[in-house]
Design an enzyme around this catalytic site. Structure first.
Site, PDB file in Angstrom:
ATOM      1  N   VAL A  16      65.116  25.006  54.194  1.00 19.26           N
ATOM      2  CA  VAL A  16      63.839  24.768  54.276  1.00 19.26           C
ATOM      3  C   VAL A  16      63.444  24.833  55.713  1.00 19.26           C
ATOM      4  O   VAL A  16      63.897  24.409  56.548  1.00 19.26           O
ATOM      5  CB  VAL A  16      63.704  23.363  53.778  1.00 19.26           C
ATOM      6  CG1 VAL A  16      62.073  22.974  54.001  1.00 19.26           C
ATOM      7  CG2 VAL A  16      63.790  23.203  52.226  1.00 19.26           C
ATOM      8  N   HIS A  17      62.222  25.508  56.230  1.00 18.86           N
ATOM      9  CA  HIS A  17      61.818  25.580  57.294  1.00 18.86           C
ATOM     10  C   HIS A  17      60.154  25.389  56.963  1.00 18.86           C
ATOM     11  O   HIS A  17      59.584  25.302  55.933  1.00 18.86           O
ATOM     12  CB  HIS A  17      62.077  26.968  58.093  1.00 18.86           C
ATOM     13  CG  HIS A  17      62.029  27.992  57.368  1.00 18.86           C
ATOM     14  ND1 HIS A  17      60.731  28.843  57.104  1.00 18.86           N
ATOM     15  CD2 HIS A  17      62.928  28.880  56.528  1.00 18.86           C
ATOM     16  CE1 HIS A  17      61.153  30.277  56.456  1.00 18.86           C
ATOM     17  NE2 HIS A  17      62.405  29.792  56.011  1.00 18.86           N
ATOM     18  N   GLY A  18      59.351  25.740  57.922  1.00 17.19           N
ATOM     19  CA  GLY A  18      57.854  25.631  57.868  1.00 17.19           C
ATOM     20  C   GLY A  18      57.061  26.368  56.702  1.00 17.19           C
ATOM     21  O   GLY A  18      56.420  25.828  55.948  1.00 17.19           O
TER      22      GLY A  18
END
Length: 162
Positions: A16-18
């Site tokens: 999970v990243h932006g």
């Protein structure tokens, strides 16, 4: 067996990243982000970092692959689920365990020793290729698309060309 509402499953080695926590979640209309990853499930620090980049109003769960397999059928119908895995092998494990995944979005699979690059953001080795081929054989489309507004490319086509 319950019928969990899985909107999409993504392979992303960063989990999970932006792009995942906000862009994809909002585009899909997901309200539950399920990270199916054995090491993240045991790592509160990693979980906290990922929680920070998830859109407001979206719940997160960090489950091992086995726990995901064991409880996905208990998901409530109002839970609009976006699953994120690290590798195609992990997705295949979920599918073989009975998780009703219908479509796989491939985001980032970083280059490392022994892998070949088949797309700007996707590099694979023999084990990855075997897992993708098995998913495709099971009738599960696998599409490379980093962000929602980009046109996707099917993994099968990229593998044939490489």
């Amino acid at each position: 067996m319950g019928n969990p509402n899985i909107l999409m499953t993504r392979i992303d080695n960063r989990l999970v990243h932006g792009q995942v926590g906000v862009t994809w979640t909002n585009t899909l209309g997901a309200n539950l982000l399920l990270v199916a990853n054995d090491s993240a499930a045991q790592d509160p620090v990693q979980q906290n970092l990922m929680d920070m980049v998830v859109a407001d109003g979206v719940q997160t769960r960090y489950f091992t692959l086995q726990k995901t397999i064991d409880i996905i059928a208990k998901a409530a119908s109002h839970q609009k689920i976006f699953i994120v895995c690290k590798t195609p092998q992990d997705v295949l494990t979920l599918v073989k365990g009975g998780v009703p995944i219908k479509f796989v979005n491939v985001g980032n699979m970083h280059f490392s020793e022994g892998k070949k690059q088949i797309h700007k953001t996707v590099s694979v080795d023999d084990s990855d290729i075997a897992a993708f081929n098995e998913l495709i054989a099971l009738g599960i489309p696998c599409e490379v698309r980093r962000v929602p507004d980009e046109s996707g490319e099917m993994i099968g086509d990229l593998l044939k060309r490489s």
